[in-house]
Design a protein around this motif. Structure first.
Motif, PDB file in Angstrom:
ATOM      1  N   VAL A  50       2.332   1.658  -3.498  1.00 57.87           N
ATOM      2  CA  VAL A  50       1.606   2.224  -4.664  1.00 57.87           C
ATOM      3  C   VAL A  50       1.322   3.820  -4.361  1.00 57.87           C
ATOM      4  CG1 VAL A  50      -0.948   2.129  -5.220  1.00 57.87           C
ATOM      5  CG2 VAL A  50       0.495  -0.017  -4.845  1.00 57.87           C
ATOM      6  N   GLU A  51       1.176   4.086  -3.208  1.00 64.89           N
ATOM      7  CA  GLU A  51       0.916   5.576  -2.765  1.00 64.89           C
ATOM      8  C   GLU A  51       2.237   6.450  -3.216  1.00 64.89           C
ATOM      9  OE1 GLU A  51       0.204   5.615   1.376  1.00 64.89           O
ATOM     10  OE2 GLU A  51      -1.938   4.923   1.066  1.00 64.89           O
ATOM     11  N   ASP A  52       3.315   5.962  -2.909  1.00 64.59           N
ATOM     12  CA  ASP A  52       4.548   6.482  -3.389  1.00 64.59           C
ATOM     13  C   ASP A  52       4.624   6.767  -4.959  1.00 64.59           C
ATOM     14  OD1 ASP A  52       5.327   6.928  -0.870  1.00 64.59           O
ATOM     15  OD2 ASP A  52       6.614   4.869  -0.849  1.00 64.59           O
ATOM     16  N   ILE A  53       4.215   5.759  -5.618  1.00 64.04           N
ATOM     17  CA  ILE A  53       4.113   5.826  -7.396  1.00 64.04           C
ATOM     18  C   ILE A  53       3.097   6.806  -7.776  1.00 64.04           C
ATOM     19  CG2 ILE A  53       3.987   4.335  -9.266  1.00 64.04           C
ATOM     20  CD1 ILE A  53       5.109   2.229  -7.746  1.00 64.04           C
ATOM     21  N   VAL A  54       2.040   6.712  -7.102  1.00 61.79           N
ATOM     22  CA  VAL A  54       0.958   7.638  -7.457  1.00 61.79           C
ATOM     23  C   VAL A  54       1.279   9.023  -7.429  1.00 61.79           C
ATOM     24  CG1 VAL A  54      -1.460   8.445  -6.923  1.00 61.79           C
ATOM     25  CG2 VAL A  54      -0.746   5.806  -7.259  1.00 61.79           C
ATOM     26  N   GLU A  55       1.924   9.335  -6.001  1.00 63.04           N
ATOM     27  CA  GLU A  55       2.509  10.647  -5.693  1.00 63.04           C
ATOM     28  C   GLU A  55       3.712  10.961  -6.737  1.00 63.04           C
ATOM     29  OE1 GLU A  55       4.089  13.108  -1.845  1.00 63.04           O
ATOM     30  OE2 GLU A  55       3.634  11.014  -1.746  1.00 63.04           O
ATOM     31  N   LYS A  56       4.462  10.075  -7.066  1.00 66.18           N
ATOM     32  CA  LYS A  56       5.659  10.494  -7.768  1.00 66.18           C
ATOM     33  C   LYS A  56       5.075  10.868  -9.415  1.00 66.18           C
ATOM     34  CE  LYS A  56      10.326   8.991  -9.056  1.00 66.18           C
ATOM     35  NZ  LYS A  56      11.254   8.022  -9.101  1.00 66.18           N
ATOM     36  N   TYR A  57       4.233   9.960  -9.670  1.00 60.25           N
ATOM     37  CA  TYR A  57       3.601   9.878 -11.354  1.00 60.25           C
ATOM     38  C   TYR A  57       2.206  10.352 -11.264  1.00 60.25           C
ATOM     39  CZ  TYR A  57       8.220   7.823 -12.108  1.00 60.25           C
ATOM     40  OH  TYR A  57       9.705   7.718 -12.068  1.00 60.25           O
ATOM     41  N   PRO A  58       1.659  11.382 -11.064  1.00 57.41           N
ATOM     42  CA  PRO A  58       0.244  11.617 -10.822  1.00 57.41           C
ATOM     43  C   PRO A  58      -0.364  11.205 -12.334  1.00 57.41           C
ATOM     44  CG  PRO A  58       1.446  13.605 -11.268  1.00 57.41           C
ATOM     45  CD  PRO A  58       2.463  12.709 -10.923  1.00 57.41           C
ATOM     46  N   LEU A  59      -1.571  10.712 -12.225  1.00 51.27           N
ATOM     47  CA  LEU A  59      -2.459  10.403 -13.051  1.00 51.27           C
ATOM     48  C   LEU A  59      -3.108  11.449 -14.073  1.00 51.27           C
ATOM     49  CD1 LEU A  59      -3.591   8.074 -15.034  1.00 51.27           C
ATOM     50  CD2 LEU A  59      -5.496   8.098 -13.250  1.00 51.27           C
ATOM     51  N   THR A  75       0.932  -1.029   0.005  1.00 51.95           N
ATOM     52  CA  THR A  75       0.057  -0.114   0.032  1.00 51.95           C
ATOM     53  C   THR A  75       0.847   1.207   0.007  1.00 51.95           C
ATOM     54  OG1 THR A  75      -1.706  -1.455   1.287  1.00 51.95           O
ATOM     55  CG2 THR A  75      -1.880   1.331   1.032  1.00 51.95           C
TER      56      THR A  75
END
Length: 539
Positions: A497-506, A494
């Motif tokens: 995933v949060e770190d990746i979403v924060e680094k590469y925002p959609l 979890t």
């Protein structure tokens, strides 16, 4: 380690079982190491000393009141009124002190008379002084009168005796609703028994009914005072049979057994484990202690009994049954009989195992083991009940007294049992007590060929259960560890995933225009040739 050192924590010198006054009778921890006879002598000495002190206190209070009354006659006016109030207050204080003394040393059958006397105490000096003095002297005189002789007049007693005889012939429904079946049976047996004694039997019956009637008005007395009344009654009846009626000693003993049975069957529900004592609390403490010592083995106690022998195993089961059955009896003598039967089974088991007569050093450890294995219900209450209300001659001499004294020693040993008594290290003792581990069981392969298959199968089953228990504990531990790992893995995923979403925002882009179909009507496609038309050719 030699046998002597192994038994250092269990061995009890036979001299320690005897009265510490040196009379030769068996002592009892409840009597501070004295026998019944010596304890009563010591008790009466202390009581007489207290009575003498109270007598002196009463006389001193009376003299002070007389002096105060005499001085009050010489006062006048306001001083006389003030002193009268002071005298009244002092009289009330003195009456309260004397009443407290009388409640402690006099029978409860006089409670109603004392209460009435206190309510009618005059507030005037001279009359109150005379009545208080008379009451003090009368009550102190009654202290020296046996409690069972303080009852209603002879006419009332004769009427009650006649009514009781009629009740035996035609029982009243109301009486039967209150009495149990056993009480009715014992009453009928007692009436049949005393008929064989003729006139002495009538006297016995009269004394018993008088005692029961007196005790019915003494429920508020402490259990020690009720015990004293019962012991005095036993002694009085035995003396009357021997001195007045010249009854042979063997018949006196038999008569006293029946008297005890009749009296205590009726008194049982009032005097066994009363709420005014801490007997129940002691029972729970002993039961909890025995449950905590369930791991103790015969080898630790140096018990010379082999339960592998079928006959010995049966003896052990019978001994445990007898000691448990003690709680179901209502008469002290019957409870003692259960202890005696249990002890005889123990001696037989030792004799069969060793092929020789058992000794006292062998008996006590085995009795301790039987108590630990059986965990008898209300053990302390039964011991206290026997001590308080059994015929004292049975506890002082004979096999009943010996076995009962050893039972008291066994209970005392269990309460103080420690690592040294079992020849264990303190660390092992603490681990066994807390349940962290248990002593190793004997392997089934080490049994002799003569051991029955049932015992071997039982040991195998116990070993299997022990292994399954260890396996279950291991599985539970691994399951908890796996659960923790799964929780940690979920948390880690979890977080990643949060770190990746924060680094590469959609980023959501606008929808592009859809492509047109080839055959659709489209302005941009006007230069395209028209579609082919089907043609029909004549054959």
């Amino acid at each position: 380690m030699n046998l002597k050192s192994e038994r250092r924590g269990i061995h009890v010198d036979q001299s320690e079982l005897l009265c510490k006054k040196g009379c030769g009778y068996y002592g009892n921890p409840a009597w501070q190491g004295f026998c019944s006879k010596c304890w009563r002598e010591e008790y009466h000495k202390a009581r007489q000393k207290q009575i003498q002190e109270d007598w002196e206190l009463a006389e001193r209070l009376q003299r002070e009141e007389e002096e105060a009354y005499a001085s009050s006659q010489s006062t006048q006016g306001a001083q006389s009124l003030t002193f009268s109030k002071f005298e009244e207050k002092k009289t009330n204080e003195k009456t309260r002190k004397v009443t407290t003394v009388k409640k402690f040393f006099t029978a409860s059958s006089r409670a109603g008379a004392k209460k009435a006397a206190e309510e009618k105490t005059p507030k005037q000096g001279q009359l109150g002084r005379e009545r208080n003095a008379d009451n003090i002297l009368r009550d102190l005189k009654e202290i020296f009168t046996p409690s069972w002789e303080l009852a209603s007049p002879s006419e009332a007693l004769a009427g009650k005796l006649k009514a009781e005889i009629q009740e035996a012939k035609a029982p009243s429904p109301s009486i039967h609703r209150q009495a149990s079946i056993e009480t009715d049976r014992v009453s009928k047996e007692f009436i049949e028994f005393i008929r064989t004694y003729q006139k002495p039997g009538q006297d016995i019956y009269k004394q018993c009914k008088l005692f029961l009637d007196t005790m019915s008005h003494k429920r508020e007395l402490s259990i020690e005072e009720q015990s004293e009344c019962a012991q005095d009654f036993y002694q009085n009846v035995a003396d009357r049979l021997q001195t007045r009626w010249k009854v042979p000693p063997e018949k006196v003993e038999k008569a006293m057994d029946e008297v005890e049975k009749y009296i205590m069957t009726r008194q049982y529900k009032y005097v066994f484990c009363p709420e005014t004592t801490d007997d129940e609390k002691k029972d729970l403490a002993v039961q909890k202690r025995i449950r905590a010592l369930h791991w103790v083995t015969p080898q630790m106690l140096c018990v010379p009994v082999s339960e592998e022998i079928p006959e010995v195993s049966d003896m052990v089961v019978k001994a445990i049954t007898d000691i448990i059955e003690m709680d179901s009896k209502r008469v002290p003598r019957d409870k003692l009989a259960c202890i005696t039967k249990c002890s005889k089974h123990i001696f037989n088991a030792i004799k069969i195992t060793k092929n020789e007569p058992a000794s006292a050093d062998d008996f006590l450890p085995t009795l301790i083991y039987i108590v630990l294995k059986g965990n008898p219900p209300r053990l302390q209450s039964n011991i206290q009940y026997i001590t308080r209300f059994c015929n004292p001659s049975r506890l002082m001499t004979g096999e009943d007294g010996y076995y009962f004294t050893n039972l008291c020693c066994a209970v005392a040993f269990i309460e103080k049992l420690d690592a040294q008594s079992l020849n264990l290290s303190q660390e092992d003792f603490d681990r066994f007590m807390t349940g962290q581990t248990s002593p190793k069981k004997q392997e089934s392969d080490s049994f002799s060929p003569d051991v029955c298959l049932g015992v071997k199968q039982m040991c195998k089953s116990l070993d299997l259960l022990s292994q399954l228990n260890e396996r279950q504990e291991r599985i539970v531990s691994e399951a908890k560890k796996l659960e923790k790992d799964l929780i940690d893995w979920t948390d880690g995923i979890t977080k990643e995933v949060e770190d990746i979403v924060e680094k590469y925002p959609l980023e959501i882009k606008a929808k592009s225009q859809a492509l047109a179909a080839i055959d659709s009507e489209n302005v941009e496609n006007d230069k395209l040739p028209p579609p082919l038309q089907p043609q029909v050719y004549a054959g």
